[in-house]
Write a protein that holds these residues in place. Sequence first.
Motif, mmCIF file in Angstrom:
data_model
loop_
_atom_site.group_PDB
_atom_site.id
_atom_site.type_symbol
_atom_site.label_atom_id
_atom_site.label_comp_id
_atom_site.label_asym_id
_atom_site.label_seq_id
_atom_site.Cartn_x
_atom_site.Cartn_y
_atom_site.Cartn_z
ATOM 1 N N UNK A 1 0.833 -1.256 -0.061
ATOM 2 C CA UNK A 1 0.112 -0.289 -0.077
ATOM 3 C C UNK A 1 0.701 1.181 -0.142
ATOM 4 N N UNK A 2 1.886 1.177 0.859
ATOM 5 C CA UNK A 2 2.648 2.418 0.990
ATOM 6 C C UNK A 2 3.739 2.192 -0.244
ATOM 7 N N UNK A 6 6.670 -0.173 3.344
ATOM 8 C CA UNK A 6 6.839 -0.654 4.816
ATOM 9 C C UNK A 6 7.967 -1.057 5.156
ATOM 10 N N UNK A 7 8.420 -0.626 6.307
ATOM 11 C CA UNK A 7 9.724 -1.187 6.906
ATOM 12 C C UNK A 7 9.361 -2.118 8.140
ATOM 13 N N UNK B 169 9.570 11.039 6.317
ATOM 14 C CA UNK B 169 10.769 10.236 5.978
ATOM 15 C C UNK B 169 10.493 8.759 6.420
ATOM 16 N N UNK B 170 11.456 8.000 7.050
ATOM 17 C CA UNK B 170 11.497 6.977 7.527
ATOM 18 C C UNK B 170 10.393 6.631 8.380
ATOM 19 N N UNK B 171 9.952 7.698 9.383
ATOM 20 C CA UNK B 171 8.971 7.640 10.188
ATOM 21 C C UNK B 171 7.624 7.142 9.505
ATOM 22 N N UNK B 174 6.919 3.426 9.072
ATOM 23 C CA UNK B 174 6.732 2.115 10.163
ATOM 24 C C UNK B 174 5.304 1.625 10.480
ATOM 25 N N UNK B 175 4.421 2.327 9.697
ATOM 26 C CA UNK B 175 3.161 2.102 10.176
ATOM 27 C C UNK B 175 2.804 2.620 11.408
ATOM 28 N N UNK B 176 1.847 2.147 12.207
ATOM 29 C CA UNK B 176 1.278 2.775 13.348
ATOM 30 C C UNK B 176 2.379 3.060 14.329
#
Lengths: 693, 369
Positions: A1-2, A6-7, B169-171, B174-176
């Motif tokens: 999605x992203x 997603x990390x 950015x990276x933030x 990270x999802x929620x």
Amino acid sequence: MDPAGHIRIPFRTALAMVGAYVRARLAEQCWSVAFLVGYLALFQALVVGAPPAAALRIAVGLGLLLVGLTCFLEGLWLGLMPLGEQVGLQLPRRTGVAVIAAFGLLLGLGSTLAEPAIAALRVAGLNVTAWDAPLLFRLLELDTEKLVAAIGIGVGVAVAAGMIRFAFGLSIKPFVYVLVPVLLGVSAWCARDANLGALLGLAWDAGAVTTGAVTVPLVLALGIGVSRAAGRQEGAGGGFGVIMLASALPVLAVLLLGMTLNASTPRATAETAFFAPAHRAEALRLFPDDDALVRHAFRRGSAEGRRAFFGDETAHAQAIRALADPAMRRLRLGDLSLAVWAAQRASDWERALLPSGAALDAIAREDSRLPLAGVLGRESLVAARAVVPLSALLLVALMLFLRVRPRHGDETALGIGLALVGMTLLTAGIRLGLVPLGDEVGRPLPAVMHGEAMERGRVRIEPFDPSAVFTAYGEDGTPAPHFFLRDGDGRLRPEPFDPTRLDAESGRYEHVLRRPPAFALRWAAAGAALVLLFAFGLGYGTTLAEPALAALGRTVEELTVGTVRRAGFVRAVSVGVGLGLVAGVGRMLFGIPNLWLLVPPYLLLLPLTYGSGEDFVGMAWDSGGVTTGIVTVPLVLAMGQSIGGELGVVDRFGILAMASVYPIVSVLVYGLILRARQRRSLNIAAGEGGSGG
Amino acid sequence: MAEPAPGGRPAARITCIAHPRFRGRIAERLAALGVASVRVENARCVRQRVRARRWRLPEPKVRLEDAPAEIYRATVARPAAVGVLGALTRAADLDTPGRGSLFVQDILEFGPDTPLAAAGGAPAPARMLLDLALVTAIVSKAGSGEQVARSALRLGAGVPVIGLGEGTGIRDRLGLLRVTIPPEKEVVHLVVPRDDAGTIERLLIEDARMDRPGGGFLYRTPIRAGLTDPMLRIGPQDRAASIEQLVAAIDELKAGTGWRRRHADPATAAGELPGRPDGYREIVFVCLEGEADSRIRAAMRAGAGGATTTRVHGLGGGFEGGAAALERGVLCVPAGAAERVVDALRADGPVQVEMLEAPSAFAYARMRA
């Protein structure tokens, strides 16, 4: 999605991140309640001199308070405030001023219905009686819906007016110049009528209380959004000022409601005349039915009132004896426990008719349990009522009406959830932890003030042998009856004998154990100073912990890019609230009328407002409405309740109104100091320069 | 899809930092010169306040003091820039130390081809300097902007101006879990002598501990001409002229800041940061508030590491359909990726994009990479 991918975070790392985050937030809130708890504990040690009665429950309550505050604030930052701001930003883009104003009206009305301040007002009016202040009683107990509606309309019109103000970039100052004199004028006019005069405290408190913990951040965020989108930053003061209107207009609304109802309300009378059978028809205009009237006689009336109600002694005695029956007790006393009723309301004659001591104690024990689960359940309902409808209104407006998705849907959902949980825990924590602690400290204070020995407990001796009484002589030779009592450690101690407490018929003697005064205060002034100091610290401490103020403080810091620091602002407000409580308690101590303490600060505010910058005027007047929130109100009311109760003050209104006007003064003064400092650093001679300032 | 960036049109960005009370005069002046779409950002200036200690104790007490400031940014044609500089200097009396600062940067502009203000203006201000650079440090909030400002003041580098921003950015990947990392950033702007910039950057990075994870991000952009605010400290003055006034006077006499260089030998000790030979590009775009997210996502797909957005608003305002609330996004990307990022930003519909070379940039993550 992203799209950016997603990390994946390993579970342990995620746990560490969450842990660090939670720790930091908890620590922040620890600081905000530390002062209050430490202060109460200090007074507890000084005045009561013993650990609190329910130390465990209070500790659990304080823990809940801490977690609740943290969750609630995080919920505000993540969910409610961004949502409000987004709606505020989108409204001017897609609609006109009329729609914005209509939405403001809806939000203001909805927030009042969702967060009914009426409960707090009822607590303050717990001792209002139908004969002393019929109109006040009618609004609080009979026509509650009308009162809520009036307050709601006041708040709704205020929010609508605030939005119109932002859309056109109008200054808040003219609103102040018009509203304050009008309010004071109407109040002064009302003060001339006995019925309306009794309403003044309620009206001013209603203004202070309405702006609740969820409403304030939402309205603030919405206002900032509209103000930014409309782009008129010069006059509008960046989004502040709505809370001020929302505190001022309900005062007017309540007073107007009072005026319309005044004609159809009985006049104030003496208690016995009120309960007399001849007056019954008139009295029943204030009560839905007979049961409510008799309950009122029991809960708030005196023995004479009840005698007047029942007509003669036998009927009266019969009614008192009937209290032993649980169903009857429920009907006549409501949720008031028999022990409390006996201690506070019953005359000695009535008390003698009650079941004997042991039975009474059993009833008292049965009544006094306050289960954690029950409190949590009740508070979660209140929280759901406050949070869900308002956020639903905003979400509907955003998604269906404006057709925009929330900026971060998951964050918004998390935020709303946290706000719900947080508010539940927070209010439960206040009820279980802070209020009992504050009450325990506040109650003995007036006794300290008089330098009196305080009651420590009661002992019932049945049967009491009068021959055990012996005479002891004072240093000046006066005789005094005494008897020996063996205390908990098994030591024999002479205690003064009070013949009036001996019931000759049953041979029962009730002995009051007294503790020597905490301080050997010979002069009342020092005692009064101690009470006032307590009030100041309580106001200061509760305000530091107030979440709505934290929201305002953070917004202030953000909008001024840090030139007005959160800590400094919050402290200025807290000092103001402390001073307000000093005024409020001082009123009860010295019997000063409400208006005398409310009018001078408001009059002082007019020149201060004139001389201050637009931004600070908005912030200061808003801080007035914000201070009386979710933490402050219960504690302040409990304090008013305990101190006022000890002093025998009937009308305990007004204290909240004072807690909301004095901060305005302190914040404006703080702003003037800040500005003077900045002006020096700007190296500008006074009078030079363009707009602003 | 917008046409690929052919290199953009040359323009000049004017940045003016002044106290809000001069807003009226500046707005008036800019309107008279025909400068359109001025963006205003709220910020604060940090200075040292020097006070004598109580009871005549030795060593004056030095504290930081904030003053509100506003940053005005506008784009004009390159030849007209110095004239606008002169006019603004006169309007807000920026020649007086302590009033604010003002500078011009040459940029490439992509976007709606609105005509640029090209005429008018006043002669260049007397104190105008030609060898300055702008150091921008973006740090996570919670007091680290304060730390950078303190270091800058201690180094005598200039008056730091701090604005608020929000990092993406990276933030956001990270999802929620991202809520555990606060997105708030403080953006510190610092106008320094060009020859000294490398040294100051290096000292700042050490002093403000930016060389640690999460420490922040810093880059430098060139300034064509500008006026600095030399008033670093406020307090009682016991000499005929303060050291700041002396510095300003010598700058004016020497017509440059080269004499202030801290390292004698530029070749070895200038302290330049390690970087790419072709440097970086600062890319700035301005859009309606709330619309930056999608553009930044596109830019990150095109190779940008992240962006910092700042809330700005139009000058003058009015109920213009809510268009006054804007967002200004700043990205700093390697020169090679710049054109791709510009294209990605513009792919979503017309938007004003500015590009400026940034000879050096520094971030902890970049060192590791």
